[in-house]
Write an enzyme that holds these catalytic residues in place. Structure first.
Site, PDB file in Angstrom:
ATOM      1  N   CYS A  69     -11.415 -51.305  36.570  1.00  0.00           N
ATOM      2  CA  CYS A  69     -12.133 -51.816  37.732  1.00  0.00           C
ATOM      3  C   CYS A  69     -11.226 -52.406  38.808  1.00  0.00           C
ATOM      4  CB  CYS A  69     -13.193 -52.827  37.310  1.00  0.00           C
ATOM      5  SG  CYS A  69     -12.510 -54.157  36.357  1.00  0.00           S
ATOM      6  N   CYS A 108     -12.015 -56.484  29.843  1.00  0.00           N
ATOM      7  CA  CYS A 108     -11.353 -57.535  30.625  1.00  0.00           C
ATOM      8  C   CYS A 108     -10.437 -58.365  29.736  1.00  0.00           C
ATOM      9  CB  CYS A 108     -12.354 -58.457  31.289  1.00  0.00           C
ATOM     10  SG  CYS A 108     -13.754 -57.612  31.988  1.00  0.00           S
TER      11      CYS A 108
HETATM   12  S1  FES Z   1     -15.160 -56.265  34.946  1.00  0.00           S
HETATM   13 FE1  FES Z   1     -13.497 -56.192  36.245  1.00  0.00          FE
HETATM   14  S2  FES Z   1     -12.150 -57.640  35.297  1.00  0.00           S
HETATM   15 FE2  FES Z   1     -13.925 -57.842  34.210  1.00  0.00          FE
END
Ligand code: FES
Ligand code: PLP
Lengths: 127, 395
Positions: free
Chosen positions: A35, A108
């Site tokens: 992401c 993450c």
């Molecule tokens: S969803 Fe992007 S760092 Fe957690």
């Protein structure tokens, strides 16, 4: 009801060890290919009884609630630990210490563990 | 709580709630039943249909009640394309835009796998489709154009009237007419939605964006436009949408539309003032902020309730959680908030990169927001952004 549990929220609201260490002994920076988040960990290493340990640690994170909370938690887990102990920390250690993350947010927690490992590697490579 | 996410959903209006109540436990008949209780329910939905038709400038037979806009979009697009694929030997072509709601985009993608062709028109930096691109994209086998009335993320109002007029004229000279559908979910409350003057053949709405309950929608389908029904069963809704009608919700959506359309001018004006204050305040107080969507000089073509931004070097979910701590509800197009971990396809289509989209926040105002609430956001937001920027490794 909330997306995150209270422990995660506590670390998000008042993250521990935020900032940078200008004269750090090791720096690890990782980006999240999924992401696009970025995390940076700074460590200071000292010696005690012949063992190297993390005497200080700070982080900077650009990311979601889970990214901030896992960064904060990983710094708290390894502060004061020997490098050997710190190297054993994985994303699972961090997620467990936070008593769980939503499934979509598990990736993450990789970021935090990876940044720590990189910082230790960086320290070692400087020697 | 300061609710600034009206593009996501709205509260059911209390007066509207009253109008639907009798249809749960008192007037609970099935509209298909011939005795009084059934006919009473039937009369209620037919009255609702007439009201809706009048508001949209349509005739009652052209109104189909559905469960939501997702269903309306599916019925219009899938329905028209499947019908055309069945009668045509060659693949048929759809034109849509790259900033549509997922219920349109995913439907078109699915139809591509079933043998349809699709063109996704690009948009400019402010989120507008260019009608010249549309003209160029039309092919001999084009059967459907589907362009949203107003974008839900950045509020850009598309040139629906111009497209409608162009297609109407074009169809006079074409063997294969092009049908025109618009997803008017976000536009209806603030922009004129008369199907004749827009020149559309199909139009989708969902009740919960304008103070009706969640779970009821509308598809206007012009007489003569053929669709394949998406579910088989009874002959309700002119055989286009089988299933016992959701009587209380249908009553409510008609009532909500009447209220919304009669207050359109006034509501739009009040909301616009507060929205402008929010935009000016944020741009002034938070350096580096990007206003996404139509720029100031194009505000006439921006939904009056939309204020959307990107803040550099921060991530949207973190902003949202901090706002939530302060009792402020908004939304973000950040990859981290999407569930799919993809950033907003709308911002990407507008030419912003992942890192910019990452810090996106959308505020959408509603009829009950006050100036005090806007002042509070202007007070609470800047320190949140500052705090997160300080935590960021980017300098
Ligand atoms: S969803 Fe992007 S760092 Fe957690
Ligand atoms: C532009 C647009 N189209 C369609 C929809 C889908 O509405 P619903 O979820 O009620 O089906 C929405 C709502 O998010 C929307 O904003």
């Amino acid at each position: 009801m909330a997306l995150y549990n209270d422990i995660v929220m506590d670390h998000f609201k008042t993250p521990r060890n935020v900032g940078e260490i200008p004269d750090a002994d090791g720096v690890g920076e990782v980006g999240n290919p999924i992401c696009g988040d970025i995390m940076k960990i700074f460590i200071k290493v000292e010696k005690k009884d012949g063992k190297e340990y993390i005497s200080d640690i700070k982080f900077q994170t650009l990311g979601c609630g889970a990214a901030v909370a896992t960064s904060s938690m990983v710094t708290e887990i390894v502060k004061g630990k020997t490098l050997e102990e710190a190297e054993k920390v994985t994303n699972i250690t961090v997620a467990d210490a936070l008593q769980g993350l939503p499934p979509v947010k598990l990736h993450c927690s990789n970021l935090a563990a990876d940044a720590l490992i990189k910082a230790i590697e960086d320290y070692r490579s400087r020697k | 709580m300061i609710y600034l996410d009206h593009a996501a959903t709205t509260a059911l209006d209390k007066e509207i709630f009253e109008t639907m109540k009798p249809y749960f436990s008192e007037k609970y008949g099935n509209p298909s039943s011939i005795y009084f209780l059934g006919q009473e329910a039937k009369a209620a939905i037919e009255e609702a249909r007439e009201r809706v038709a009048k508001i949209l400038g349509a005739s009652p037979g052209e109104i189909i009640f559905t469960s939501c806009a997702t269903e309306s979009n599916n019925l219009a697009i899938r329905g028209i394309i499947n019908y055309q694929l069945a009668i045509s030997k060659k693949p048929v072509h759809i034109i849509t835009s790259s900033i549509e709601h997922k219920s349109v985009l995913e439907t078109c993608k699915g139809l591509e796998e079933k043998g349809a062709e699709a063109t996704y028109l690009s948009v400019d930096k402010e989120g507008f489709v260019n009608i010249e691109d549309l003209k160029k994209a039309i092919k001999e086998n084009t059967v459907l154009v589907s362009i949203m009335y107003a974008n839900n993320e950045v509020g850009s109002i598309q040139p629906i009237k111009e497209i409608g007029a162009y297609l109407k004229d074009l169809n006079k000279r074409r063997k294969q007419p092009v049908a025109f559908h618009t997803d008017a979910v976000q536009g209806f409350q603030y922009a004129e939605t008369d199907v004749q003057s827009l020149g559309v053949d199909a139009l989708s709405l969902t009740g919960h964006k304008f103070y009706a309950p969640k779970g009821v929608g509308i598809l206007y389908l012009k007489e003569g436009i053929k669709v394949e029904s998406q579910q088989t069963g009874g002959s309700q809704e002119n055989k286009k949408r089988a299933g016992t009608e959701n009587v209380p919700y249908i009553v409510a959506i008609a009532e909500a539309m009447a209220t919304a359309s009669s207050k359109r001018q006034v509501a739009g004006g009040q909301i616009r003032k507060l929205r402008d204050k929010l935009i000016d305040g944020i741009l002034e107080k938070i350096p580096g902020t990007i206003l996404t969507g139509p720029a100031k000089e194009n505000f006439a073509n921006r939904l009056p309730n939309n204020a959307s931004f990107c803040f550099p070097k921060v991530e949207g979910e973190s902003i949202l959680i901090n706002l939530d701590f302060e009792g402020i509800a908004a939304s973000s197009g950040s990859a981290c908030t999407s569930g799919s971990l993809e950033p907003s396809h709308v911002l990407i289509a507008m030419g912003y990169d992942h890192t910019i989209a990452h810090g996106s926040i959308r505020f959408t105002l509603g009829k009950d927001n006050t100036e005090e609430e806007i002042d509070e956001v202007l007070e609470k937001l800047p320190p949140i952004i500052e705090k997160l920027q300080k935590m960021s490794p980017l300098r």
